[in-house]
Design a protein around this motif. Sequence first.
Motif, PDB file in Angstrom:
ATOM      1  N   PRO A  38      28.444  30.693  49.012  1.00 27.12           N
ATOM      2  CA  PRO A  38      28.208  30.685  47.380  1.00 27.12           C
ATOM      3  C   PRO A  38      27.727  29.848  47.096  1.00 27.12           C
ATOM      4  O   PRO A  38      28.018  28.245  47.408  1.00 27.12           O
ATOM      5  N   SER A  43      26.899  37.767  42.296  1.00 29.62           N
ATOM      6  CA  SER A  43      27.825  38.377  42.201  1.00 29.62           C
ATOM      7  C   SER A  43      28.407  39.437  41.196  1.00 29.62           C
ATOM      8  O   SER A  43      29.129  40.046  41.768  1.00 29.62           O
ATOM      9  N   SER A  74      20.708  30.551  49.698  1.00 27.64           N
ATOM     10  CA  SER A  74      21.773  29.851  49.558  1.00 27.64           C
ATOM     11  C   SER A  74      22.149  29.760  51.138  1.00 27.64           C
ATOM     12  O   SER A  74      21.913  30.570  51.779  1.00 27.64           O
ATOM     13  N   THR A 100      29.663  30.655  39.707  1.00 29.88           N
ATOM     14  CA  THR A 100      29.817  30.737  41.205  1.00 29.88           C
ATOM     15  C   THR A 100      29.133  31.827  41.343  1.00 29.88           C
ATOM     16  O   THR A 100      29.693  33.204  41.578  1.00 29.88           O
ATOM     17  N   THR A 101      27.603  31.872  42.889  1.00 28.58           N
ATOM     18  CA  THR A 101      27.600  33.146  43.049  1.00 28.58           C
ATOM     19  C   THR A 101      26.752  33.423  44.585  1.00 28.58           C
ATOM     20  O   THR A 101      26.552  31.960  44.356  1.00 28.58           O
ATOM     21  N   HIS A 102      26.706  34.193  44.795  1.00 31.05           N
ATOM     22  CA  HIS A 102      25.423  34.348  46.490  1.00 31.05           C
ATOM     23  C   HIS A 102      24.398  34.362  45.719  1.00 31.05           C
ATOM     24  O   HIS A 102      24.011  34.691  44.332  1.00 31.05           O
TER      25      HIS A 102
END
Length: 156
Positions: A59, A130, A54, A48-50
């Motif tokens: 995220p 992230s 987005s 899970t990342t920014h």
Amino acid sequence: MKRILVVTLLFMSTFASAYDLTIKLPNQEPIVMSMNQLKSVLPVTAFTTHTPWSDNDQPISLTGFTMLDLLNYIKAKNVASVSFIALNDYSSSTSIDDLKRYKPIVAYSLDGEPMRVRDKGPFWFIYDMSTYPQTDSPGYHTQMVWQIKEISIKYK
């Protein structure tokens, strides 16, 4: 009735081929892998990342496979770089050093759903920005190709 069948079959074959990934290696026939093959033979990797893409800086969760696992599966040795080519022919290359250092993935699922072309699918090469904030920069952003149709391997 025949026209409907023909149109339906053409639509289905076009839709099905959108989920194939072509891998090109120097001096070899291209390898074409279906989504089902990729999911069944390669270890699943998720994060899970920014991202800059987005909505509302929320995220996103991505699931796919690492390029290192794909390179190992196809027995590619002495790789220098990997290029990703999109449906619109945009392309970008990533060094083997960055593949080893940051373990980016080729995602096929976004927030638990298969990725459609309109959602950057069916495949998106992406870094976990992230975990590795240094990859959240314009130089790395240009490498994060979405709507991938082909991967090209370059040897040392």
